[in-house]
Design an enzyme around this catalytic site. Structure first.
Site, PDB file in Angstrom:
ATOM      1  N   GLU A 175       0.832  -1.207   0.000  1.00  0.00           N
ATOM      2  CA  GLU A 175       0.000   0.000   0.000  1.00  0.00           C
ATOM      3  C   GLU A 175       0.866   1.256   0.000  1.00  0.00           C
ATOM      4  OE1 GLU A 175       0.750   1.648   2.892  1.00  0.00           O
ATOM      5  OE2 GLU A 175       1.818  -0.157   3.511  1.00  0.00           O
ATOM      6  N   GLU A 318       4.489  -0.572   1.233  1.00  0.00           N
ATOM      7  CA  GLU A 318       4.660  -0.815  -0.204  1.00  0.00           C
ATOM      8  C   GLU A 318       4.576  -2.291  -0.580  1.00  0.00           C
ATOM      9  OE1 GLU A 318       8.294   0.849  -1.699  1.00  0.00           O
ATOM     10  OE2 GLU A 318       7.960   2.809  -0.794  1.00  0.00           O
TER      11      GLU A 318
END
Length: 352
Positions: A175, A318
């Site tokens: 994310e 991420e």
């Protein structure tokens, strides 16, 4: 029927027989029984989830979803919201940590704009499924409507199912979103009963004053929205983010196709917790890659009954931890596929 609800109904139970058969294959290798510890556990778990005693080496992908959060208006982040769009551009160009780590383990990276407030124009390679220019400020009311939360869940579900249909057999969740640790802390409080002080960490690295602002923002969000933990969809709508909802849907979609889901850190684990509250059948398909330094992560992993594979002090997000953990999955399955047996190597097996 909603895509995410259909996925819930389609999630199969893990195949315990395949796991037992996998362990028997491992016991025949030239080593003392169980001597490879959690690598053997991981191979057997992959067997159970994939439904075959000797699962093939995985085709790996990381799904990175990005969106902004209205709560940044409360001064909860060390970075401005423009950074979300800038980092999406970095992902698209292959220059972020997740790109480097994914290349190292042979994984694809799929990037999705779920609601970036300041998107970089003319990017290639980014899927656009915008729910809006970021969520509303949840210290003043719900972050989004229930309808929007369900739409985001559906997007994630469909993307994960599509990835499975194109051959992905191991999916990592990542994310990006300035303000999303604050949203994740609020969700953790609402769903587990943890206090804002216990659930709230420093995210992107805020100082003591910034941490206090985060805690106060979470407290106000809980007071204003009065979330009901028995209504996980409502909690998601009130306190979540577009990317968190999308990742929760992706977990459900992947599990419905027997694709194990490797969680990254705090935020993707919270998405996994939301998915598990919506559909408990998904829980066995969630694998915790690592233990984040974020304050609430330990409690979320307890909720998911997960023991992380790694503890490296990571707090990037991420999907970085998921990509690193992919290497352990590969290692566990390489042992299963490539290690000699007592019979083939002509080594005496004492049965121990």
């Amino acid at each position: 029927m909603r895509a995410y609800r259909s996925a819930c109904e389609a999630i199969p139970a893990p195949d315990s027989r395949a796991a037992s058969q996998c362990q028997a294959l491992l016991d025949a290798k030239t080593k003392p029984r169980g001597s490879l510890g959690r690598l053997e556990e991981l191979a057997c778990r992959m067997a159970a989830l994939r439904g075959e005693a000797r699962p093939a080496m995985p085709s790996k992908a990381v799904l990175v979803m990005a969106a902004d959060h209205g709560v940044v208006q409360e001064g909860v982040s060390a970075y401005p919201p423009e950074v979300t769009g800038q980092m999406v551009a970095n992902f698209a160009r292959g220059g972020a940590a997740i790109n480097v780590l994914a290349r190292q383990v042979g994984a694809w990276v799929t990037v999705v704009d779920m609601g970036v407030r300041f998107p970089v124009k003319s990017l290639t390679g980014v899927k656009v499924h915008r729910m809006g220019p970021g969520t509303d400020n949840f210290t003043k009311g719900p972050a989004m409507s229930r309808e929007t939360a369900e739409e985001a869940l559906d997007v994630g579900t469909r993307l994960a199912v599509d990835m499975a249909m194109t051959g992905v057999t191991l999916l990592g969740l990542g994310e990006m979103g300035i303000g999303n640790t604050t949203a994740s802390s609020a969700l953790t409080c609402a769903l587990t009963g943890l206090s804002p002080e216990e659930a709230t960490g420093r995210g992107t690295g805020v100082d003591e004053e910034g941490w206090r602002r985060k805690v106060q923002a979470v407290k106000r969000a809980l007071e204003v929205n009065r979330p009901n933990p028995e209504d996980p969809l409502g909690v998601l709508a009130q306190l979540g983010g577009f990317e968190i909802a999308g990742l929760a849907g992706a977990a459900l979609g992947a599990a419905s196709r027997r694709v194990p889901v490797v969680l990254d850190g705090f935020i993707s684990s919270v998405a996994g917790m939301v998915a598990a509250r919506l559909c408990p059948q998904v829980k066995p398909y969630l694998l915790a890659s690592h233990l984040s330094v974020e304050a609430g992560h330990t409690r979320v992993l307890q909720e998911l009954e997960q023991r992380p594979l790694l503890d490296l002090g990571l707090r990037l997000g991420e999907g970085s931890g998921a990509a690193v953990a992919f290497g352990l999955v590969d290692t566990a399955l390489c042992i299963l596929h490539e290690m000699a047996t007592f019979t083939s190597a002509g080594v005496i097996d004492t049965g121990r």
